[in-house]
Scaffold this motif. Sequence first.
Motif, PDB file in Angstrom:
ATOM      1  N   PRO A 189      10.628   1.811   3.065  1.00 14.43           N
ATOM      2  CA  PRO A 189      10.629   2.340   1.691  1.00 14.43           C
ATOM      3  C   PRO A 189       9.290   2.133   0.993  1.00 14.43           C
ATOM      4  O   PRO A 189       8.840   2.987   0.216  1.00 14.43           O
ATOM      5  CB  PRO A 189      11.748   1.542   1.002  1.00 14.43           C
ATOM      6  CG  PRO A 189      12.620   1.069   2.100  1.00 14.43           C
ATOM      7  CD  PRO A 189      11.707   0.831   3.257  1.00 14.43           C
ATOM      8  N   LEU A 190       8.637   1.005   1.280  1.00 15.02           N
ATOM      9  CA  LEU A 190       7.326   0.756   0.684  1.00 15.02           C
ATOM     10  C   LEU A 190       6.298   1.777   1.168  1.00 15.02           C
ATOM     11  O   LEU A 190       5.484   2.286   0.378  1.00 15.02           O
ATOM     12  CB  LEU A 190       6.875  -0.663   1.036  1.00 15.02           C
ATOM     13  CG  LEU A 190       5.526  -1.104   0.469  1.00 15.02           C
ATOM     14  CD1 LEU A 190       5.560  -1.094  -1.050  1.00 15.02           C
ATOM     15  CD2 LEU A 190       5.156  -2.495   0.992  1.00 15.02           C
ATOM     16  N   LEU A 191       6.337   2.091   2.461  1.00 14.96           N
ATOM     17  CA  LEU A 191       5.423   3.099   3.000  1.00 14.96           C
ATOM     18  C   LEU A 191       5.650   4.466   2.356  1.00 14.96           C
ATOM     19  O   LEU A 191       4.686   5.167   1.999  1.00 14.96           O
ATOM     20  CB  LEU A 191       5.605   3.212   4.518  1.00 14.96           C
ATOM     21  CG  LEU A 191       4.904   2.185   5.404  1.00 14.96           C
ATOM     22  CD1 LEU A 191       5.327   2.363   6.854  1.00 14.96           C
ATOM     23  CD2 LEU A 191       3.397   2.316   5.279  1.00 14.96           C
ATOM     24  N   TYR A 192       6.902   4.840   2.213  1.00 14.26           N
ATOM     25  CA  TYR A 192       7.196   6.148   1.614  1.00 14.26           C
ATOM     26  C   TYR A 192       6.811   6.178   0.136  1.00 14.26           C
ATOM     27  O   TYR A 192       6.305   7.194  -0.365  1.00 14.26           O
ATOM     28  CB  TYR A 192       8.677   6.476   1.784  1.00 14.26           C
ATOM     29  CG  TYR A 192       8.994   7.126   3.110  1.00 14.26           C
ATOM     30  CD1 TYR A 192       9.214   8.497   3.209  1.00 14.26           C
ATOM     31  CD2 TYR A 192       9.048   6.375   4.283  1.00 14.26           C
ATOM     32  CE1 TYR A 192       9.487   9.099   4.425  1.00 14.26           C
ATOM     33  CE2 TYR A 192       9.323   6.963   5.506  1.00 14.26           C
ATOM     34  CZ  TYR A 192       9.539   8.320   5.579  1.00 14.26           C
ATOM     35  OH  TYR A 192       9.808   8.920   6.786  1.00 14.26           O
ATOM     36  N   LEU A 193       7.021   5.076  -0.573  1.00 12.67           N
ATOM     37  CA  LEU A 193       6.672   5.015  -1.994  1.00 12.67           C
ATOM     38  C   LEU A 193       5.164   5.094  -2.183  1.00 12.67           C
ATOM     39  O   LEU A 193       4.662   5.942  -2.952  1.00 12.67           O
ATOM     40  CB  LEU A 193       7.224   3.732  -2.609  1.00 12.67           C
ATOM     41  CG  LEU A 193       6.885   3.468  -4.080  1.00 12.67           C
ATOM     42  CD1 LEU A 193       7.466   4.566  -4.965  1.00 12.67           C
ATOM     43  CD2 LEU A 193       7.372   2.105  -4.522  1.00 12.67           C
ATOM     44  N   THR A 194       4.427   4.228  -1.503  1.00 13.56           N
ATOM     45  CA  THR A 194       2.970   4.215  -1.665  1.00 13.56           C
ATOM     46  C   THR A 194       2.334   5.474  -1.079  1.00 13.56           C
ATOM     47  O   THR A 194       1.345   5.973  -1.622  1.00 13.56           O
ATOM     48  CB  THR A 194       2.368   2.972  -0.983  1.00 13.56           C
ATOM     49  OG1 THR A 194       2.784   2.940   0.389  1.00 13.56           O
ATOM     50  CG2 THR A 194       2.841   1.706  -1.670  1.00 13.56           C
ATOM     51  N   GLY A 195       2.912   5.998   0.016  1.00 16.96           N
ATOM     52  CA  GLY A 195       2.379   7.222   0.603  1.00 16.96           C
ATOM     53  C   GLY A 195       2.480   8.394  -0.344  1.00 16.96           C
ATOM     54  O   GLY A 195       1.542   9.201  -0.472  1.00 16.96           O
ATOM     55  N   GLY A 196       3.612   8.521  -1.031  1.00 21.10           N
ATOM     56  CA  GLY A 196       3.775   9.591  -2.015  1.00 21.10           C
ATOM     57  C   GLY A 196       2.794   9.457  -3.163  1.00 21.10           C
ATOM     58  O   GLY A 196       2.223  10.458  -3.645  1.00 21.10           O
ATOM     59  N   MET A 197       2.563   8.230  -3.615  1.00 22.68           N
ATOM     60  CA  MET A 197       1.629   7.999  -4.717  1.00 22.68           C
ATOM     61  C   MET A 197       0.198   8.331  -4.289  1.00 22.68           C
ATOM     62  O   MET A 197      -0.562   8.943  -5.050  1.00 22.68           O
ATOM     63  CB  MET A 197       1.740   6.545  -5.172  1.00 22.68           C
ATOM     64  CG  MET A 197       3.105   6.207  -5.768  1.00 22.68           C
ATOM     65  SD  MET A 197       3.387   4.435  -6.015  1.00 22.68           S
ATOM     66  CE  MET A 197       2.250   4.109  -7.360  1.00 22.68           C
ATOM     67  N   ILE A 198      -0.176   7.950  -3.055  1.00 23.33           N
ATOM     68  CA  ILE A 198      -1.524   8.249  -2.563  1.00 23.33           C
ATOM     69  C   ILE A 198      -1.726   9.757  -2.429  1.00 23.33           C
ATOM     70  O   ILE A 198      -2.784  10.297  -2.780  1.00 23.33           O
ATOM     71  CB  ILE A 198      -1.766   7.546  -1.218  1.00 23.33           C
ATOM     72  CG1 ILE A 198      -1.814   6.034  -1.408  1.00 23.33           C
ATOM     73  CG2 ILE A 198      -3.053   8.046  -0.559  1.00 23.33           C
ATOM     74  CD1 ILE A 198      -1.792   5.244  -0.108  1.00 23.33           C
ATOM     75  N   ARG A 240       7.973   9.622 -12.331  1.00 20.70           N
ATOM     76  CA  ARG A 240       9.228   8.925 -12.569  1.00 20.70           C
ATOM     77  C   ARG A 240      10.386   9.520 -11.784  1.00 20.70           C
ATOM     78  O   ARG A 240      11.145   8.802 -11.118  1.00 20.70           O
ATOM     79  CB  ARG A 240       9.538   8.929 -14.062  1.00 20.70           C
ATOM     80  CG  ARG A 240      10.856   8.237 -14.414  1.00 20.70           C
ATOM     81  CD  ARG A 240      11.162   8.364 -15.895  1.00 20.70           C
ATOM     82  NE  ARG A 240      12.477   7.833 -16.187  1.00 20.70           N
ATOM     83  CZ  ARG A 240      12.717   6.562 -16.481  1.00 20.70           C
ATOM     84  NH1 ARG A 240      11.725   5.690 -16.518  1.00 20.70           N
ATOM     85  NH2 ARG A 240      13.953   6.150 -16.722  1.00 20.70           N
ATOM     86  N   GLU A 241      10.538  10.839 -11.804  1.00 18.56           N
ATOM     87  CA  GLU A 241      11.701  11.464 -11.167  1.00 18.56           C
ATOM     88  C   GLU A 241      11.702  11.302  -9.650  1.00 18.56           C
ATOM     89  O   GLU A 241      12.748  11.375  -9.000  1.00 18.56           O
ATOM     90  CB  GLU A 241      11.808  12.947 -11.536  1.00 18.56           C
ATOM     91  CG  GLU A 241      10.611  13.792 -11.156  1.00 18.56           C
ATOM     92  CD  GLU A 241       9.555  13.842 -12.256  1.00 18.56           C
ATOM     93  OE1 GLU A 241       8.786  14.831 -12.262  1.00 18.56           O
ATOM     94  OE2 GLU A 241       9.498  12.915 -13.082  1.00 18.56           O
TER      95      GLU A 241
END
Length: 631
Positions: free
Chosen positions: A187-196, A208-209
């Motif tokens: 989940p951390l990879l997917y979260l930070t990957g999306g932000m990058i 947010r959404e």
Amino acid sequence: MDREEISSRILLPSLLISVFLLAIKKVGDYDIWWHLATGRAIVTEGLILRNDPFSYTSNLPWSTYSWLGDVILYGVYRLSGIEGLILFKALILAATFYILYLTIKVVTGNGWSPALSVLILAVGAFSIWFRMFLRPFIFELLFIALFVYILELKRCKNRNLLHLLPLIQILWVNIHGASATIGMGLPLLYLTGGMIKRAIKGGPVWKREEDLSLTLSLLAVLLATALNLKGFRTVLMPFLVYRETYMSNIGELQPIRPEMLLGYGIRYLWGFLILFMLGLFSLLYRYREMDPVEVTTFSLFSLFAFRAVRLVSEFTILAIPVVARGLHALPKLKGLLERYYVRFCIFLIIPLIFISSIALNTTYSFGLGLKERVFPERASDFIEEVNLRGNMFNSIAFGAYLAWRFYPERKVFIDGRNDVYPDSLYRAYLRAHRDPKAWKDLAERYGIDWVILEYSRDYGGKERMPHLMEDPNWALVYWDRVAIVLARRGSGNEDVIRRYGYRYARPNNMNPTYLNRFIDSGLAGKVIDELKRNLTFNPDNEEAHLFLAYVYYRLGMREKELREMEEVVRINPSLGFAHAALGELYLEMGQREKARKAFKRALEINPEDRVALYGMERLKNPLHPISMHDK
């Protein structure tokens, strides 16, 4: 029903049945036994939080990072035996590949091709084939696949099933806690990957959404990780219990080196290598749409896999969606696979490849039950029958099986659980195999009364302790092609030594020439008696038959020699030198056709076998005066 759905209904069952059959392998992995022993102790005795109960040399906490997995495996074993466990493992792996199939359908969207998906998954199945062991880690592969499926559903379809991740993580950390770090990391990879990815495109880093639910899910997964017997220590276990000496001697913990890929290792790693190359191609082909999640996941787990071969399985599960995205972006490939005759060929060819691989592979024996000549079953029967007493010393590979067989009556010296034994004990164990003085010190320190050592599978000769075989303070009391058992003179096992001790015959790596000194001293009868006694316990011990044949050869008893050599090749047809020796006997007795077949078989096994080559020359020239026996 559209064409893709029809193809899916035809090809998917073909794949899943093939994966299921690929996983039907006889058990030859030692670790399953300590998992079963742990599950049994928890279920029958309620033992969980205490020091290790299986070994008398360890005072460290019991290894319970996979306690729930052990209980599940033991429960299946009690209901259906080892055969049921193998089928259970096959079901878990088939379910894992079904989840991966669904994941490919999600990540490829409207461009999804059932035929291409099945081909990619077939490569993935061969990538992890050599890792399809019967251990709790098979659940790990299912959990990784579920995590990726749920995360991709949210990312690609905006379908939110993230609330299931903490529930899966609770199961994961109790069934195979040592790998649950991956559950925290994904989940951390997917979260930070999306932000990058958004930052690269110049958009807002936080959305947010998209990010709030994933962030909350990540926090819930982190909290769920602590819900096990040892808290966060469970997921930190692989780092906290690193044992340098131990790790350097375990095959599955070794890195993948070029010489491995160019030599024997390619037999096991070709599927992984193809998947790795396809993954690199997929990332490079789609470099304009570079996805930080894919790049990070693929790169990180490629590194892990190359650093430790046991992590090839985890790499495979995570690489399959990456490869699927890349190959589905190739329109010509997809166009080819949309043709009905191509799909029909895939439907036929994939099962044929799987079935032929199963049939032709001798390392991973297809079937149910235990792989022959792996575990010290008969030696353990002997130990129980004669009631060997006192502290044992055992080969590390046998430790898990012996804990399963003998606990609580007998406790092992060591086994394969690196978190239970200090590195100092493992170093002392290794020194005792090489150095007679180190062995003497170790035996005195732990009061060792009897020893059971690995024999025929000890390919490097590291476990046999030749100095112990020559030590007059120790007596050989049992041997077969799997194990050697010795008892200390002056211990409580003198009665066993008197009844079963060997003075002349002994295992010697299929080389009978050590018997010459006894035969020349007029002790051939004693040697024959001991070899026959061995064969009453182990009629399929081809080494004892070979030694008996050698004694008969030295005594000139050709008929008896022939009978024993025929037994040798019947029991173990892979012994080329035995076929050659048998051919020589047939030739001396005038049985030329049998001699020809024996020499031919010897040369099939070893084309350079001198005895067989010479025998074939003699068959061509019947007047040839010299026999190899004469030489």
